[in-house]
Design a protein around this motif. Structure first.
Motif, mmCIF file in Angstrom:
data_model
loop_
_atom_site.group_PDB
_atom_site.id
_atom_site.type_symbol
_atom_site.label_atom_id
_atom_site.label_comp_id
_atom_site.label_asym_id
_atom_site.label_seq_id
_atom_site.Cartn_x
_atom_site.Cartn_y
_atom_site.Cartn_z
ATOM 1 N N ASP A 50 0.822 -1.219 0.000
ATOM 2 C CA ASP A 50 0.000 0.000 0.000
ATOM 3 C C ASP A 50 0.854 1.267 0.000
ATOM 4 O OD1 ASP A 50 -2.528 -1.245 -0.009
ATOM 5 O OD2 ASP A 50 -2.400 -1.622 2.141
ATOM 6 N N ARG A 51 1.862 1.282 -0.825
ATOM 7 C CA ARG A 51 2.708 2.467 -0.907
ATOM 8 C C ARG A 51 3.340 2.554 -2.293
ATOM 9 N NH1 ARG A 51 6.102 1.656 4.114
ATOM 10 N NH2 ARG A 51 4.119 0.759 4.767
ATOM 11 N N VAL A 52 3.825 3.747 -2.621
ATOM 12 C CA VAL A 52 4.564 3.963 -3.856
ATOM 13 C C VAL A 52 5.990 4.329 -3.476
ATOM 14 C CG1 VAL A 52 4.723 5.245 -6.018
ATOM 15 C CG2 VAL A 52 2.469 4.777 -5.014
ATOM 16 N N PHE A 53 6.948 3.541 -3.947
ATOM 17 C CA PHE A 53 8.353 3.794 -3.668
ATOM 18 C C PHE A 53 8.937 4.732 -4.728
ATOM 19 C CE2 PHE A 53 7.652 -0.179 -1.448
ATOM 20 C CZ PHE A 53 8.384 -0.025 -0.282
ATOM 21 N N VAL A 54 9.772 5.645 -4.281
ATOM 22 C CA VAL A 54 10.586 6.464 -5.180
ATOM 23 C C VAL A 54 12.023 5.985 -5.018
ATOM 24 C CG1 VAL A 54 11.354 8.766 -5.805
ATOM 25 C CG2 VAL A 54 9.018 8.420 -4.956
ATOM 26 N N LEU A 55 12.612 5.482 -6.095
ATOM 27 C CA LEU A 55 13.947 4.903 -6.078
ATOM 28 C C LEU A 55 14.894 5.740 -6.937
ATOM 29 C CD1 LEU A 55 12.957 1.160 -6.668
ATOM 30 C CD2 LEU A 55 13.013 2.412 -4.509
ATOM 31 N N ARG A 56 16.145 5.761 -6.563
ATOM 32 C CA ARG A 56 17.157 6.501 -7.325
ATOM 33 C C ARG A 56 18.168 5.518 -7.901
ATOM 34 N NH1 ARG A 56 19.405 11.799 -7.688
ATOM 35 N NH2 ARG A 56 20.740 11.657 -9.527
ATOM 36 N N PRO A 57 18.306 5.459 -9.241
ATOM 37 C CA PRO A 57 19.329 4.604 -9.834
ATOM 38 C C PRO A 57 20.703 5.272 -9.768
ATOM 39 C CG PRO A 57 17.507 5.064 -11.371
ATOM 40 C CD PRO A 57 17.420 6.049 -10.256
ATOM 41 N N GLU A 58 21.700 4.516 -9.400
ATOM 42 C CA GLU A 58 23.066 5.009 -9.434
ATOM 43 C C GLU A 58 23.502 5.117 -10.894
ATOM 44 O OE1 GLU A 58 27.138 5.680 -9.232
ATOM 45 O OE2 GLU A 58 26.312 3.857 -10.121
ATOM 46 N N ASP A 59 24.154 6.228 -11.244
ATOM 47 C CA ASP A 59 24.411 6.529 -12.650
ATOM 48 C C ASP A 59 25.260 5.488 -13.356
ATOM 49 O OD1 ASP A 59 22.917 8.831 -12.490
ATOM 50 O OD2 ASP A 59 24.640 10.141 -12.116
ATOM 51 N N SER A 60 26.275 4.957 -12.695
ATOM 52 C CA SER A 60 27.212 4.067 -13.380
ATOM 53 C C SER A 60 26.815 2.606 -13.334
ATOM 54 C CB SER A 60 28.621 4.232 -12.789
ATOM 55 O OG SER A 60 28.626 3.889 -11.409
ATOM 56 N N THR A 61 26.061 2.211 -12.301
ATOM 57 C CA THR A 61 25.717 0.796 -12.143
ATOM 58 C C THR A 61 24.234 0.503 -12.259
ATOM 59 O OG1 THR A 61 25.444 0.958 -9.734
ATOM 60 C CG2 THR A 61 27.689 0.539 -10.578
ATOM 61 N N GLY A 62 23.392 1.515 -12.103
ATOM 62 C CA GLY A 62 21.952 1.289 -12.091
ATOM 63 C C GLY A 62 21.432 0.736 -10.783
#
Length: 363
Positions: free
Chosen positions: A184-196
């Motif tokens: 019951d939630r929406v996650f906001v994730l950040r990809p690392e630029d070099s590895t994803g």
């Protein structure tokens, strides 16, 4: 009604029209009649069959890379992600590669703006996987896997654990948003630029038992909209693009108040003008229409139309935003609706016959 009898590698002559690629469920567990992936010319109405690739098991969700002429597929009930090249002239489709996700039952695929990574929602295992992508578009096995944290929702069947159901890059391409039906939630994730590699930036908590499924951004405003599968609502959220934070604003019922049967909401799309929002219901077999004002804060329900089939699992807008295509999984059809530019009302125009359609991508 379109014929779906195209055979692999069939030539369609000099026609050079835009293409639609359709994934079809294939297994008995999915109550399916499909055989794999089918490609249609969509330069006229109705669509014309171009090619098909059989023997592909449950291509449940598709993501297109038009620049490369590549389509990616997640596979229901499996841990595979596959890629295919599609000839822009003939629609001929050919395998490009297969790779392993780090979890089972992939239900959505997102492509990083750099095109160096794919992100897959592993529904059964409650995780999001990162797969490297080569310069030709072919995927490699997952290099990272993020398990999504949090307590399960109250539904005893649908929310026994984390169940991510969508992966969407934000408009700026900095964050990956993942609605989790089980938590019951929406996650906001950040990809690392070099590895994803993915890390959790923030979480938007929705109503317990709502089951957030898919998310769509407003084309101009800092707003996003989530369809909740279990309680059939649409939720509007403010989007802070700098911080990567979603803030819930309003929740609006999306089923008719006279409907008392079992129904689950499935897909959500926002038209390119930002004035209309559409949501599909499986069970009620309806498409709901909402209007959006200049703030984009509160969707206003405008009415419903029948999906003209059973179990409208997936919907997609035409690239020009003038038509809505509704894939009725259990009645073997994709129905085209014309969109009134002033009111947003839908009018069914054509039907394409194809078995157990689960997803559509445009090239």
């Amino acid at each position: 009604m379109s014929d779906d009898s195209a055979t692999p590698n069939r030539k369609d002559g000099p026609d050079r029209g835009p293409l639609a690629v359709v994934g079809c469920f294939t297994t008995a567990e999915r109550k399916a009649r499909g055989t794999g992936i089918r490609v249609f010319h969509r330069d006229g109405a109705p669509w014309r069959a171009a090619h098909r690739l059989d023997g592909i098991v449950n291509p449940s969700f598709l993501r297109a890379d038009p620049e490369r002429g590549v389509v990616y597929a997640a596979h229901g009930d499996d841990d595979v992600v596959s890629a295919y090249t599609v000839d822009p002239a003939t629609g001929a489709i050919a395998p490009l590669g297969r790779a392993r996700s780090a979890g089972r039952n992939g239900v959505a695929v997102a492509l990083h703006p750099s095109k160096r990574f794919l992100f897959v929602a592993d529904y059964a295992d409650g995780s999001v996987s990162t797969l490297p992508v080569a310069s030709d578009g072919s995927p490699a096995d997952a290099t990272h896997c993020l398990a999504l944290p949090g307590p399960a929702g109250p539904h005893r069947v649908e929310q026994t654990s984390s169940h991510p159901h969508d992966t969407v890059m934000d408009p700026a391409g900095r964050f990956l948003l993942v609605p989790d039906k089980g938590l019951d939630r929406v996650f906001v994730l950040r990809p690392e630029d070099s590895t994803g590699e993915l890390t959790v930036v923030s979480q938007a908590l929705l109503r317990p038992g709502s089951g957030p499924r898919h998310i769509a951004f407003h084309p101009v405003l800092p707003r996003a909209y989530v369809v909740t599968e279990i309680d059939s609502m649409v939720v509007s959220l403010a989007w802070d693009a700098a911080a990567g934070v979603l803030s819930p604003l309003h929740v609006v019922p999306a089923l008719p108040d006279s409907f008392f049967g079992h129904s689950t909401a499935a897909e959500i799309v926002v038209d390119p003008s930002g004035r209309f929002l559409y949501l599909s219901h499986r069970g009620a077999d309806l498409v709901a229409r909402f209007s959006l004002d200049d703030s984009g804060d509160r969707p206003v329900l405008g009415g419903w139309v029948p999906s003209n089939g059973a179990e409208p699992r997936f919907m997609a807008l035409s690239p020009d935003g003038t038509r809505l295509f509704v894939a009725n999984e259990q009645s073997d059809s994709i129905v085209e609706f014309a969109i009134d530019a002033v009111t947003g009302e839908l009018s069914a125009t054509h039907t394409v016959a194809t078995p157990s359609p689960s997803a559509v991508a445009f090239l």
